[in-house]
Design an enzyme around this catalytic site. Structure first.
Site, mmCIF file in Angstrom:
data_model
loop_
_atom_site.group_PDB
_atom_site.id
_atom_site.type_symbol
_atom_site.label_atom_id
_atom_site.label_comp_id
_atom_site.label_asym_id
_atom_site.label_seq_id
_atom_site.Cartn_x
_atom_site.Cartn_y
_atom_site.Cartn_z
ATOM 1 N N LYS A 100 0.836 -1.197 0.000
ATOM 2 C CA LYS A 100 0.000 0.000 0.000
ATOM 3 C C LYS A 100 0.877 1.256 0.000
ATOM 4 C CE LYS A 100 -3.588 2.188 2.777
ATOM 5 N NZ LYS A 100 -4.553 2.055 3.870
ATOM 6 N N GLU A 132 10.379 -4.678 4.667
ATOM 7 C CA GLU A 132 10.440 -6.073 4.212
ATOM 8 C C GLU A 132 10.182 -6.156 2.705
ATOM 9 O OE1 GLU A 132 8.838 -4.960 6.822
ATOM 10 O OE2 GLU A 132 8.830 -6.405 8.476
ATOM 11 N N GLY A 135 -4.972 -2.184 4.895
ATOM 12 C CA GLY A 135 -4.187 -3.328 4.427
ATOM 13 C C GLY A 135 -4.886 -4.656 4.682
ATOM 14 N N ARG A 136 -5.382 -4.820 5.893
ATOM 15 C CA ARG A 136 -5.980 -6.113 6.265
ATOM 16 C C ARG A 136 -7.386 -6.288 5.694
ATOM 17 N NH1 ARG A 136 -4.892 -2.694 10.275
ATOM 18 N NH2 ARG A 136 -6.567 -1.901 11.606
ATOM 19 N N GLU A 171 -4.931 -6.925 14.598
ATOM 20 C CA GLU A 171 -4.442 -5.594 14.219
ATOM 21 C C GLU A 171 -5.613 -4.595 14.284
ATOM 22 O OE1 GLU A 171 -0.816 -4.681 11.405
ATOM 23 O OE2 GLU A 171 -2.631 -4.553 10.200
ATOM 24 N N HIS A 173 -5.668 -33.612 17.196
ATOM 25 C CA HIS A 173 -4.588 -34.475 17.686
ATOM 26 C C HIS A 173 -3.449 -33.649 18.241
ATOM 27 C CE1 HIS A 173 -6.576 -38.028 16.069
ATOM 28 N NE2 HIS A 173 -7.012 -37.172 15.164
ATOM 29 N N LYS A 194 9.191 -0.795 14.260
ATOM 30 C CA LYS A 194 9.782 -0.441 12.956
ATOM 31 C C LYS A 194 10.833 0.647 13.147
ATOM 32 C CE LYS A 194 5.600 -1.135 10.138
ATOM 33 N NZ LYS A 194 4.609 -0.482 9.306
HETATM 34 O O1 F6P Z 1 3.068 -3.093 9.741
HETATM 35 C C1 F6P Z 1 1.714 -3.259 9.611
HETATM 36 C C2 F6P Z 1 1.235 -2.912 8.248
HETATM 37 O O2 F6P Z 1 1.165 -1.539 8.111
HETATM 38 C C3 F6P Z 1 -0.079 -3.574 7.951
HETATM 39 O O3 F6P Z 1 -1.168 -2.888 8.457
HETATM 40 C C4 F6P Z 1 -0.050 -3.688 6.480
HETATM 41 O O4 F6P Z 1 -0.982 -4.626 6.033
HETATM 42 C C5 F6P Z 1 1.379 -4.117 6.276
HETATM 43 O O5 F6P Z 1 2.107 -3.402 7.239
HETATM 44 C C6 F6P Z 1 1.940 -3.887 4.910
HETATM 45 O O6 F6P Z 1 1.927 -2.558 4.539
HETATM 46 P P1 F6P Z 1 2.150 -2.123 3.035
HETATM 47 O O7 F6P Z 1 1.078 -2.717 2.220
HETATM 48 O O8 F6P Z 1 2.089 -0.638 3.043
HETATM 49 O O9 F6P Z 1 3.503 -2.618 2.613
#
Ligand code: F6P
Length: 546
Positions: A209, A215, A270-271, A356, A387, A507
């Site tokens: 987003k 990452e 995002g979620r 979240e 199990h 972060k």
């Molecule tokens: O760190 C949490 C978050 O902001 C989530 O809410 C989001 O889904 C994810 O990181 C990824 O964010 P982006 O789509 O901006 O890379």
């Protein structure tokens, strides 16, 4: 935001507290014995979902008070505000309009004076055209080979929805193609996802987003290096990389042509984004028609939620039951137990959606809550979990409400498997609710000293959610059911379910530590003594390696 009456001061809340004292020890055995039709009465059915909530520790009075709590919390007004496009994510001053992602053409939802539905459909069209070209082989890689592998690079909502949906709908996917998902900053994730793939046949979808997430950007750069080490020519990026983002500037800066960017908007959390362009990998896997069927499933649940009286409203009932256990029985966790192997990533997906969203401690009025908010969600598909951890749910000391999810028709034709699977899900809900008394154990001839070990107290609550078959449409309905149930709970708890400030501090601190690790800092560290020692230990090991 506006001043709201404190949750614990509400009449319904206080009445629920009194009511809880009265019924907390009432056993489901008695509740069922007193009302032979309970198992049919305490159910709700809508849009192809059968929701059995009879095995909950509730009476008609509990439900009445919970619905009253929803009324006193102004739930309907808040729902209307969300669907209208009001900026209900007040800490970020944003509308919350994942429902617009699945609104049919012709509907109109305004944000800042602009109808967003035509834009949604324009992006869906663009995604459909692109997906069709990839699926048919018309879109060629830089060396002229068709794309056989699609790797979604993203994390959190830009990963969990796509992985979950791909796994859930694998039955409908294009089996000749390979779909992988890289999320972790741990390089192992990338190495394993790409080790057997040919860059000439691989498309990366960089899904973020913000397009700034550490990452994802690290993995995206690694992906570019990996692709170019074979393809050599930087022009190849245009054939092997597309982006899904709200941030065109960062996408261009990364080197992806914005013509190859699929847009979404800041009013999609995002979620809550798996129905947006974030679902591009899903669409390539299952095809545009199936993707639209999934959106239609979402929309059916949106409409059900928006228009159905609380007493028959599935997300409302589900959300309120969660409140009942979380706030009155002090249940700390909720188990989600799909009896469907294809839903194996559903609990992981739900963890972000629920935790979240509702892991918050400050209210609409900027007060500290004086009650519990979101519980911990966890789970595994059945029967595997039986199990492993079910022992604790059956005989442990913790109250863990369970959601069982199952489908009447399997997607395979393997003999008795489905009978056995469904027998197990029904049996688990039955065993949890009714248990096995000491007398029953004794009457079976169990030696007295073993009787306590073999006794099941029962009175463990669960919902059973049944659908006909796992289709794209059904998946949309189930996901929207949970989305809206999370919304209901956030409104009752008076928290902003749509921000996520809690992920920020880690972060920021990581950004401070990265240069210390890179520079091999030893003496100048200014963290606490534990963090300093951990950093020194790593730096030393790194030095020894080099
Ligand atoms: O760190 C949490 C978050 O902001 C989530 O809410 C989001 O889904 C994810 O990181 C990824 O964010 P982006 O789509 O901006 O890379």
């Amino acid at each position: 935001m506006q001043i709201t009456e404190q949750l614990t001061a509400k009449l319904a809340w206080q009445a629920l507290q009194d009511h809880h004292l009265k019924i907390k020890d009432m056993h489901l055995r008695k509740l069922f014995a007193d009302d032979p039709r309970r198992g049919e009465r305490m159910t709700a059915q809508a849009i192809g979902i059968y929701f059995d909530y009879s095995k909950h520790r509730i009476t008609g009075e509990t439900l009445k008070l919970l619905f009253q709590l929803a009324e006193e919390s102004g739930l309907q007004g808040r729902m209307d505000a969300m669907f209208r496009g009001d900026k209900i994510n007040f800490t970020e001053n944003r509308a919350v309009l994942h429902v617009a992602l699945r609104a049919p053409q012709g509907k109109s939802i305004m944000v800042d004076g602009k109808d967003v539905v035509p834009e949604v459909h324009a992006v869906l069209e663009k995604m459909s055209r692109f997906s069709a070209r990839i699926r048919s082989g018309e879109w060629k890689g830089h060396t002229g080979k068709p794309i056989r592998n699609v790797i979604n690079v993203g994390i959190g909502g830009s990963d969990l929805g796509p992985v979950m949906a791909y796994e859930a709908l694998k039955h409908y996917s294009k089996r000749e193609m390979t779909f992988r998902f890289v999320s972790n900053i741990d390089g192992t994730d990338f190495v394993e996802a790409t080790r057997d793939l040919d860059p000439q046949e691989t498309l990366f979808i960089i899904s973020s987003k913000t397009f700034t997430t550490l990452e994802t950007m690290t993995n995206a750069r690694t992906a570019r290096d990996w692709a170019l080490s074979t393809l050599k020519d930087p022009a190849a990026v245009a054939r092997h990389f597309v982006a899904v983002s709200t941030n065109a500037k960062e996408v261009a800066q990364f080197g992806i042509d914005t013509a190859n960017m699929f847009e979404f908007w800041d009013w999609v959390g995002g979620r809550y984004s798996m129905g947006s362009a974030i679902g591009l990998s899903t669409m390539i896997a299952i095809g545009p028609e199936n993707f639209r069927a999934m959106l239609d499933g979402f929309h059916q649940m949106d409409e059900h939620f928006r228009t159905t009286p609380f007493e028959k409203n599935l997300p409302v009932i589900m959300g309120l039951l969660g409140i009942w256990y979380n706030n009155f029985f002090d249940a700390q966790t909720m188990a989600v137990l799909p009896y469907e192997q294809y839903l194996k990533r559903f609990p992981a997906y739900l963890q972000q959606l629920t935790m979240e969203s509702n892991g918050k401690h400050a209210t609409f009025d900027e007060n500290e809550v004086d009650y519990q908010t979101g519980p911990i969600y966890w789970g595994e598909p059945g029967t595997n979990g039986q199990h492993s951890f079910y022992q604790l749910i059956h005989q442990g000391t913790k109250l863990i409400p369970c959601d069982f999810i199952a489908f009447l028709q399997p997607l395979h034709s393997l003999g008795a498997h489905h009978d056995y699977l469904l027998a197990n899900v029904f049996a688990q809900a039955e065993a949890l609710a009714f248990g096995k008394s000491e007398k029953e154990v004794h009457d079976e001839g169990t030696p007295a000293q073993l009787a306590p070990h073999r006794t099941f107290e029962g009175n463990r609550p669960s919902s059973t959610i049944l659908l006909e078959r796992l289709t794209p449409e059904a998946l949309g309905k189930i996901v929207a059911l949970y989305e809206h149930s999370v919304f209901v709970q956030g409104i009752i708890w008076q928290i902003d379910s749509f921000d996520q400030w809690g992920v920020e501090l880690g972060k920021v601190l990581a950004q401070r530590i990265i240069p210390e690790l890179e520079a091999g800092a030893k003496d100048s560290l200014k963290h606490d003594s534990s963090t300093n020692a951990l950093i020194r230990r790593y730096v030393k090991a790194k030095g020894q390696k080099e």
